[in-house]
Design a protein around this motif. Structure first.
Motif: not given
Length: 388
Positions: A202-210, A217-224
């Motif tokens: 789920x990319x940016x929303x992987x943590x929400x799925x967990x 899950x230790x996944x946090x999006x940052x911007x580029x």
């Protein structure tokens, strides 16, 4: 309620290649995505670079397989996905960077990667006109390349349909129920589905799925941010990655930046901000273009007269150490993660798709087992990806 062997959450850089590989292996697969079509999340914001020259076995082996898939796709399937083998280069302008690149090259060569150290004179032959002041040399990996994220994901998508993969677009996952029974139930805003296994891509929303199954899950999006110019006749070869940080009182500090000329002659470029912008906001900023343009022209004056067509902003779903999280969860072995790609989901996706298929079908090789150790959710995250 429809039943599947596997449900994939996310039709992006990893989810679509996984659906392709699973359906090729006659696995009944459904892909669910909240957006309107494949690749509408971060895939369409990728700049297209594909390299195997990483710093650990997990990424190296996965990316090597991805390169095989990208580079032979037209020959095998007939679709032009914009693949060119233009290579990657990391010029060094300090003795410290030169030393680090040479040390990393020893690791890369231990995996038989095609990478060498070029003298300044040799590097100027493949990037004529680059600033040679204080240039110490560069690593160069001619086997790396690039392809169009748009063309590639659509080629993978339509091929997966031919093999029987199914997709549900504009559906948001609301709940995931895992019981002692053999099936996992997925509830969306439009229906309910069950499967023996679920892949979280789920990319940016992987943590929400967990979080829907009580896991964090230790996944946090940052911007580029990235940009693309008008097309011009080809005037240099490889992707150029300038590792140096940069400080300018007039703008925000920045870390590295990188750019290349794609198969159509457009120059695509991206910059890593020193002060990361957390979250999923995707509006382009006024800081990026003046900041990166100044750096690029100082490094490569030939770029000065190119016209920029557009800029955009996307996210890297980051883990603490810069490596993906791939594999089963201990609490729910039938819930499989393919998350935290750290901005490299596009280049890792095809290789990961096949790996995920082997996880599902219980056909892991010894190399697969070694790769999954590097991508294990339960590692201590104390390492760090070199020269990401």
């Amino acid at each position: 309620m429809k039943n599947y062997d596997v449900i994939i959450i996310g039709a992006g850089s990893v989810g679509v290649p996984a659906a392709l590989s699973l359906s090729q292996n006659k696995v009944k697969v459904l892909v669910i995505d909240a957006l309107a079509s494949p690749g509408q999340g971060q895939n369409k914001k990728a700049i297209g670079g594909i390299r195997a020259t990483h710093s650990d076995k997990g990424k190296i082996l996965t990316a090597l397989r991805s390169i095989e898939i990208f580079s032979t796709w037209k020959e095998i399937h007939g679709d032009d996905i914009g693949w060119i083998q233009n290579g990657y280069s990391f010029p060094a302008y300090t003795d410290e960077d030169a030393g680090k690149l040479k040390d990393l090259m020893k690791i890369q060569k231990s995996f038989n990667l095609d990478i060498d150290w070029l003298t300044p004179e040799e590097y100027l032959k493949i990037v004529p006109g680059i600033n040679k002041k204080n240039l110490k040399g560069a690593t160069y990996s001619p086997g790396d390349g690039s392809a169009s994220p748009l063309l590639a994901i659509n080629a993978f998508y339509f091929k997966s349909l031919e093999y029987g993969a199914q997709y549900k677009f504009k559906e948001k996952v609301l709940a995931i129920t895992i019981s002692n029974e053999s099936n996992i139930k997925i509830k969306t805003d439009k229906g309910e589905y069950t499967a023996a296994k679920v892949i979280n891509a789920a990319g940016n929303y992987a943590r929400q799925m967990g979080q829907l199954i009580g896991l964090d899950f230790p996944v946090e999006p940052d911007s580029h941010e990235g940009a693309i110019t008008e097309p011009v006749q080809r005037f240099f070869g490889p992707m150029i990655v300038d590792l140096r940080p940069f400080q300018d009182p007039a703008t925000e500090d920045s870390a590295n930046f990188y750019f290349y000329q794609n198969n159509e002659g457009q120059v695509i470029f991206c910059l890593t901000p020193r002060h990361l912008m957390k979250g999923t906001a995707s509006e382009a900023t006024s800081v990026f273009l003046p900041q990166v343009a100044k750096r690029m022209v100082a490094l490569f004056p030939k770029l000065a007269n190119l016209k920029v067509r557009r800029t955009w902003r996307g996210q890297y779903p980051m883990t603490p150490d810069g490596f993906p999280i791939v594999g089963e969860t201990k609490e729910f072995p039938d819930f499989i993660n393919a998350i935290g790609m750290c901005g490299q989901g596009y280049m890792l996706g095809p290789g990961l798709g096949e790996l995920l298929s082997r996880i599902v079908t219980c056909q892991l090789t010894q190399d697969d087992i070694d790769v999954l150790k590097h991508f294990n959710l339960y590692r201590d995250f104390s390492g760090i990806e070199q020269f990401k």
